[in-house]
Design a protein around this motif. Structure first.
Motif, mmCIF file in Angstrom:
data_model
loop_
_atom_site.group_PDB
_atom_site.id
_atom_site.type_symbol
_atom_site.label_atom_id
_atom_site.label_comp_id
_atom_site.label_asym_id
_atom_site.label_seq_id
_atom_site.Cartn_x
_atom_site.Cartn_y
_atom_site.Cartn_z
ATOM 1 N N HIS A 253 0.813 -1.215 0.000
ATOM 2 C CA HIS A 253 0.000 0.000 0.000
ATOM 3 C C HIS A 253 0.850 1.271 0.000
ATOM 4 N N MET A 278 2.170 6.625 1.763
ATOM 5 C CA MET A 278 1.134 5.592 1.812
ATOM 6 C C MET A 278 0.050 5.882 0.776
ATOM 7 N N LYS A 279 -0.392 4.854 0.106
ATOM 8 C CA LYS A 279 -1.402 5.007 -0.943
ATOM 9 C C LYS A 279 -2.717 5.530 -0.362
ATOM 10 N N VAL A 282 -4.005 6.275 3.571
ATOM 11 C CA VAL A 282 -4.425 5.369 4.652
ATOM 12 C C VAL A 282 -3.201 5.015 5.492
ATOM 13 N N PRO A 283 -3.267 5.177 6.824
ATOM 14 C CA PRO A 283 -2.063 5.015 7.661
ATOM 15 C C PRO A 283 -1.461 3.608 7.613
ATOM 16 N N LEU A 284 -0.166 3.558 7.878
ATOM 17 C CA LEU A 284 0.584 2.303 7.943
ATOM 18 C C LEU A 284 0.158 1.513 9.181
ATOM 19 N N LYS A 285 0.051 0.193 9.001
ATOM 20 C CA LYS A 285 -0.284 -0.682 10.130
ATOM 21 C C LYS A 285 0.879 -1.621 10.465
ATOM 22 N N TRP A 287 4.482 -3.973 8.519
ATOM 23 C CA TRP A 287 5.325 -4.137 7.330
ATOM 24 C C TRP A 287 6.413 -5.154 7.603
ATOM 25 N N ASN A 327 -1.556 -1.300 5.055
ATOM 26 C CA ASN A 327 -2.240 -0.217 5.757
ATOM 27 C C ASN A 327 -3.267 -0.771 6.738
ATOM 28 N N GLU A 328 -4.034 0.136 7.356
ATOM 29 C CA GLU A 328 -4.923 -0.249 8.449
ATOM 30 C C GLU A 328 -6.139 -1.068 8.009
ATOM 31 N N THR A 329 -6.316 -1.239 6.711
ATOM 32 C CA THR A 329 -7.466 -2.025 6.250
ATOM 33 C C THR A 329 -7.192 -3.531 6.285
#
Length: 438
Positions: A253, A278-279, A282-285, A287, A327-329
């Motif tokens: 992402h 980030m695409k 949307v925040p990074l979750k 990696w 990301n957070e999704t």
């Protein structure tokens, strides 16, 4: 020094020819300093080249990070048996995509590196073992090898030096396990790819039971630059213990996924800046610093230096610098399940911990993601991981448990939430044993 928001400008080394017209052709390569390093190398002795690579601090770019010059020095000085150089271009680690682009865009840098490394180790036969599915890459490498033969860089009496070398491009059979060096050697010999017991190590008894060195594509492609630039120049990039440039494969992402060359020790914060962030914002979750077999990191690790020491000190591994960004999704248990399914499929079955362990890990994770897990499943997962880690025949088992243990370490609440859903739906399962159907 670079600041967290503004990385220092990078002068490309390994990727400097990639955007040139017909970068894969010998004509373009020779116009851009190609095949100048072998002229310098062949005027020296093998021992001088080994010492040069030692002094440069070049470390294996395939994941282990072992000093290349030290590895070369393990090769015996006598030639009672043939010596072999084998290039590991299998590249099967999820998220890793640096070697195939390098071979596609600049195959002659690998070939020139093979010539220099083979000369340094007194090898007259070199094999490039490429992942079988990468047909386009195999064709391009074969074409480049033919060009090198026609130009007199391969074959008999290279450039009048009296040194002979033949290179063979070998298409693998498409197995992740063949990324392990001894399994690769078995496959190259025509047998089923399974890891060998060590010792003996390849330097003593490798391909056809003869002295062999196995190196990664990016490691060997770095050698011509070291010969031309010198060890001190190479050490101006990277860190003291992890010098030189590195190709980081950024996927997931981010706005602009791809290959990014940067000095070792670059942080994810800097890499994300290069990749456009980030695409969609949307925040990074979470990696991975080096592919799915390295323990995952979170947003708290944005400023961890991505070199061999920095990644290890933070609790992971640099691996192949396959930076997969989520990301957070994304559900962590779902991602961990998908990776574990891969390792179960790719286990060669030679040893019990990996063969049986990955089967049970996959089954439990699939049940949990389906909303049918219990809290005791989390402890069972960790117990199985403990019985695989350090007990499997090769590193595949260790890599398979990394996403699970790190996922539970940082995101246990997500695993518990899956169990909570099941408890609400089936109150009678509270306290049930894992794997037991009511």
């Amino acid at each position: 020094m670079s600041t967290p928001n503004k990385p220092a400008p990078v002068t490309p080394v390994l990727t400097k020819r990639w955007l040139s017209p017909n970068s894969w052709s010998i004509r373009t390569y020779e116009q851009l300093e190609g095949y100048t390093a072998i002229r310098k190398a062949l005027k020296g002795t093998p021992e001088q080249l080994v010492e040069l690579v030692k002094a440069s601090g070049l470390r294996g770019r395939g994941g282990a990070g072992f000093p290349a010059g030290v590895k070369w020095s393990f090769m015996p000085p006598n030639e009672d048996k043939p010596h072999y150089l084998v290039i590991n271009a299998d590249e099967g680690e999820p998220g890793t995509c640096k070697d195939i682009p390098l071979m596609m865009a600049d195959p002659h840098s690998l070939i020139e590196g093979c010539i220099i490394a083979s000369y340094a180790m007194r090898a007259h036969h070199c094999f490039i073992y490429v992942r079988g599915e990468a047909l386009h890459c195999i064709r391009r490498l074969n074409a480049a090898v033919r060009e090198a033969y026609d130009a007199g860089y391969l074959g008999k009496d290279i450039l009048g030096s009296g040194y002979d070398l033949d290179i063979v491009v070998h298409a693998g059979a498409g197995a992740y396990i063949c990324g392990e060096e001894t399994a690769l050697l078995d496959s190259l010999e025509g047998r089923r790819g399974q890891p060998r017991l060590k010792p003996p190590f390849p330097a003593a008894a490798g391909l056809y039971a003869a002295p062999t060195t196995v190196n990664n594509v990016e490691t060997i492609a770095s050698v011509p630059f070291i010969v031309n630039g010198g060890s001190d120049w190479f050490r101006t990039m990277g860190t003291e213990k992890s010098p030189g440039p590195k190709i980081y494969s950024i996927s997931g992402h981010v706005t602009n996924p791809g290959q990014y060359e940067a000095p070792l020790g670059t942080t994810l914060r800097e890499l994300l800046d290069m990749a456009g962030g980030m695409k969609d914002g949307v925040p990074l979750k979470f990696w991975t610093p080096g592919g799915s077999s390295t323990p995952m990191f979170t947003a708290e690790h944005l400023d961890v230096p991505l070199d061999f020491e920095g990644a290890a000190e933070a609790g992971s591994m640099l691996g192949t610098t396959a930076v997969m960004v989520f990301n957070e999704t994304v559900s962590v248990p779902w991602a961990v399940m998908k990776w574990t399914q891969f390792y179960e499929h790719e286990s060669c079955g030679k040893c019990t911990p990996c063969r049986e362990g990955t089967y049970w890990l996959t089954g439990i994770l699939e049940r949990m993601v389906a909303g049918e897990g219990t809290e005791s499943d989390i402890d069972t997962l960790l117990d199985i991981c403990d019985n695989i880690l350090g007990r499997s025949f090769c590193a595949l088992g260790d890599g398979a448990v990394s996403p699970i243990t790190s996922g539970i370490k940082y995101f246990r609440n997500e695993f518990l939430a899956l169990c909570e859903k099941n408890r609400k739906r089936n109150p009678e399962l509270v306290g049930a044993q894992p794997g037991v159907q009511s």
